[in-house]
Design a protein around this motif. Structure first.
Motif, PDB file in Angstrom:
ATOM      1  N   ASN A   1      11.655  79.139  85.364  1.00 38.70           N
ATOM      2  CA  ASN A   1      11.188  78.901  86.742  1.00 38.70           C
ATOM      3  C   ASN A   1      12.338  79.128  87.726  1.00 38.70           C
ATOM      4  O   ASN A   1      13.515  79.168  87.336  1.00 38.70           O
ATOM      5  CB  ASN A   1      10.663  77.461  86.860  1.00 38.70           C
ATOM      6  CG  ASN A   1       9.923  77.216  88.166  1.00 38.70           C
ATOM      7  OD1 ASN A   1       9.224  78.097  88.670  1.00 38.70           O
ATOM      8  ND2 ASN A   1      10.087  76.037  88.742  1.00 38.70           N
TER       9      ASN A   1
ATOM     10  N   SER B   1      10.573  71.752  88.980  1.00 46.58           N
ATOM     11  CA  SER B   1      11.881  72.082  88.390  1.00 46.58           C
ATOM     12  C   SER B   1      12.678  70.836  88.011  1.00 46.58           C
ATOM     13  O   SER B   1      13.545  70.899  87.125  1.00 46.58           O
ATOM     14  CB  SER B   1      12.715  72.901  89.383  1.00 46.58           C
ATOM     15  OG  SER B   1      12.032  74.061  89.747  1.00 46.58           O
TER      16      SER B   1
ATOM     17  N   HIS C   1      16.174  62.519  97.276  1.00 43.64           N
ATOM     18  CA  HIS C   1      16.564  63.499  96.266  1.00 43.64           C
ATOM     19  C   HIS C   1      17.435  62.838  95.193  1.00 43.64           C
ATOM     20  O   HIS C   1      18.098  61.835  95.455  1.00 43.64           O
ATOM     21  CB  HIS C   1      17.380  64.637  96.893  1.00 43.64           C
ATOM     22  CG  HIS C   1      16.610  65.508  97.841  1.00 43.64           C
ATOM     23  ND1 HIS C   1      15.981  65.023  98.975  1.00 43.64           N
ATOM     24  CD2 HIS C   1      16.370  66.852  97.831  1.00 43.64           C
ATOM     25  CE1 HIS C   1      15.382  66.033  99.613  1.00 43.64           C
ATOM     26  NE2 HIS C   1      15.603  67.138  98.950  1.00 43.64           N
TER      27      HIS C   1
ATOM     28  N   TYR D   1      16.650  82.052 108.124  1.00 39.05           N
ATOM     29  CA  TYR D   1      17.524  82.836 107.235  1.00 39.05           C
ATOM     30  C   TYR D   1      18.288  83.873 108.057  1.00 39.05           C
ATOM     31  O   TYR D   1      17.721  84.516 108.942  1.00 39.05           O
ATOM     32  CB  TYR D   1      16.690  83.579 106.182  1.00 39.05           C
ATOM     33  CG  TYR D   1      15.793  82.685 105.356  1.00 39.05           C
ATOM     34  CD1 TYR D   1      16.302  81.966 104.274  1.00 39.05           C
ATOM     35  CD2 TYR D   1      14.438  82.553 105.659  1.00 39.05           C
ATOM     36  CE1 TYR D   1      15.471  81.147 103.513  1.00 39.05           C
ATOM     37  CE2 TYR D   1      13.603  81.730 104.899  1.00 39.05           C
ATOM     38  CZ  TYR D   1      14.123  81.034 103.840  1.00 39.05           C
ATOM     39  OH  TYR D   1      13.303  80.222 103.088  1.00 39.05           O
TER      40      TYR D   1
HETATM   41  C1  LIG Z   1      15.219  77.481 102.092  1.00 34.58           C
HETATM   42  C2  LIG Z   1      14.686  76.345 101.244  1.00 34.58           C
HETATM   43  C3  LIG Z   1      15.536  75.358 100.815  1.00 34.58           C
HETATM   44  C4  LIG Z   1      15.074  74.304 100.007  1.00 34.58           C
HETATM   45  N1  LIG Z   1      15.953  73.347  99.579  1.00 34.58           N
HETATM   46  C5  LIG Z   1      15.515  72.355  98.753  1.00 34.58           C
HETATM   47  C6  LIG Z   1      16.444  71.387  98.249  1.00 34.58           C
HETATM   48  O1  LIG Z   1      17.646  71.429  98.526  1.00 34.58           O
HETATM   49  N2  LIG Z   1      15.959  70.429  97.424  1.00 34.58           N
HETATM   50  C7  LIG Z   1      14.623  70.356  97.059  1.00 34.58           C
HETATM   51  O2  LIG Z   1      14.242  69.461  96.305  1.00 34.58           O
HETATM   52  N3  LIG Z   1      13.726  71.269  97.545  1.00 34.58           N
HETATM   53  C8  LIG Z   1      14.138  72.262  98.358  1.00 34.58           C
HETATM   54  N4  LIG Z   1      13.259  73.202  98.822  1.00 34.58           N
HETATM   55  C9  LIG Z   1      11.839  73.098  98.451  1.00 34.58           C
HETATM   56  C10 LIG Z   1      11.547  73.639  97.041  1.00 34.58           C
HETATM   57  O3  LIG Z   1      12.184  74.880  96.817  1.00 34.58           O
HETATM   58  C11 LIG Z   1      10.002  73.821  96.889  1.00 34.58           C
HETATM   59  O4  LIG Z   1       9.379  72.562  96.979  1.00 34.58           O
HETATM   60  C12 LIG Z   1       9.591  74.564  95.641  1.00 34.58           C
HETATM   61  O5  LIG Z   1       8.260  75.025  95.817  1.00 34.58           O
HETATM   62  C13 LIG Z   1       9.667  73.699  94.396  1.00 34.58           C
HETATM   63  O6  LIG Z   1       9.369  74.523  93.287  1.00 34.58           O
HETATM   64  P1  LIG Z   1       8.987  73.914  91.858  1.00 34.58           P
HETATM   65  O7  LIG Z   1       7.834  72.965  92.077  1.00 34.58           O
HETATM   66  O8  LIG Z   1       8.593  75.128  91.065  1.00 34.58           O
HETATM   67  O9  LIG Z   1      10.175  73.239  91.329  1.00 34.58           O
HETATM   68  C14 LIG Z   1      13.689  74.248  99.642  1.00 34.58           C
HETATM   69  C15 LIG Z   1      12.833  75.265 100.080  1.00 34.58           C
HETATM   70  C16 LIG Z   1      13.316  76.308 100.871  1.00 34.58           C
HETATM   71  C17 LIG Z   1      12.387  77.395 101.324  1.00 34.58           C
END
Ligand SMILES: Cc1cc2nc3c(=O)[nH]c(=O)nc-3n(C[C@H](O)[C@H](O)[C@H](O)COP(=O)(O)O)c2cc1C
Length: 206
Positions: free
Chosen positions: A31, A58, A133, A171
């Protein structure tokens, strides 16, 4: 400069919109999650962290394996980074959806993102609950670098990687180079080249 006082908030910028690969290709759990809350916390041994909400798909993958890889995001990857930060791996295979390829890591069992020019292979040492977190503190056990960024003397030219920054929800492509480490104290050379007055050969090491 007049400044307003706001309550405390997560407003450091820019930060990297890093693409974190986790899970395992063999069992179909590979993933990618996009993480902005990351950075370096120690030089020797090299240590990093990522802060992940326990609700993320994740989170369980990283907690279970104790491994993840930080893949740096380039301009050509940024749309995929955004996608991987919006969709959950619980529902979609993000490698497939983005057309990204896995690459075998050298020290950890989770895959790297082949299209990223620089990947840090990380092994978790501590999981520290922060509130919203959990912080995964990790050793950087290997770094994988695109050979095209390394010159004949072994010097890494990361400026050629077209890396991307994330600032307050937006970005950006990295732009104009403004200086190099120590340039503010480096004496301008007059006449024949001399080593006098140049900063120690730290090459940006902190
Ligand atoms: C630019 C960006 C930064 C992100 N930073 C974080 C982060 O630092 N910590 C976190 O838990 N989620 C963060 N997210 C949100 C996760 O990437 C998002 O919830 C993702 O869909 C989780 O994927 P998963 O469910 O497959 O693990 C961020 C999203 C974006 C677009």
């Amino acid at each position: 400069m007049a400044k307003q006082k706001w309550k405390g908030g997560a407003l450091i910028a820019p930060v990297p919109p890093a693409m974190i690969s986790c899970g395992n290709e063999a069992d179909g759990t590979a993933n990618i999650i996009t993480i902005a809350w990351t950075g370096i916390v120690n030089t020797v041994p090299p240590k990093t962290y990522i802060s992940v909400r326990p609700s993320r798909h994740s989170y369980g993958l990283i907690k279970q394996s104790g491994e993840f890889a930080i893949n740096l995001t380039t301009a050509s990857l940024v749309r995929h980074a955004d996608y991987c930060g919006v969709y959950t791996g619980a529902k979609v295979n993000k490698f497939e959806k983005c057309g990204l390829h896995t690459e075998e890591a050298s020290e950890i069992s989770c895959p790297l993102i082949a299209e990223s020019p620089l990947s840090l292979e990380c092994r978790v040492t501590d999981v520290i609950p922060m509130g919203s977190h959990d912080m995964f503190l990790a050793d950087i056990v290997a770094v994988r670098v695109d050979e095209n960024l390394i010159d004949n003397d072994g010097k890494l030219h990361l400026d050629k990687a077209k890396l991307v920054a994330f600032a307050h929800g937006e970005y950006f492509a990295l732009g104009e180079k403004l200086g190099t480490f120590g340039y503010s104290v480096k004496k301008k050379k007059k006449g024949p080249p001399s080593k006098q007055g140049t900063p120690k050969k730290s090459q940006g090491k902190k």
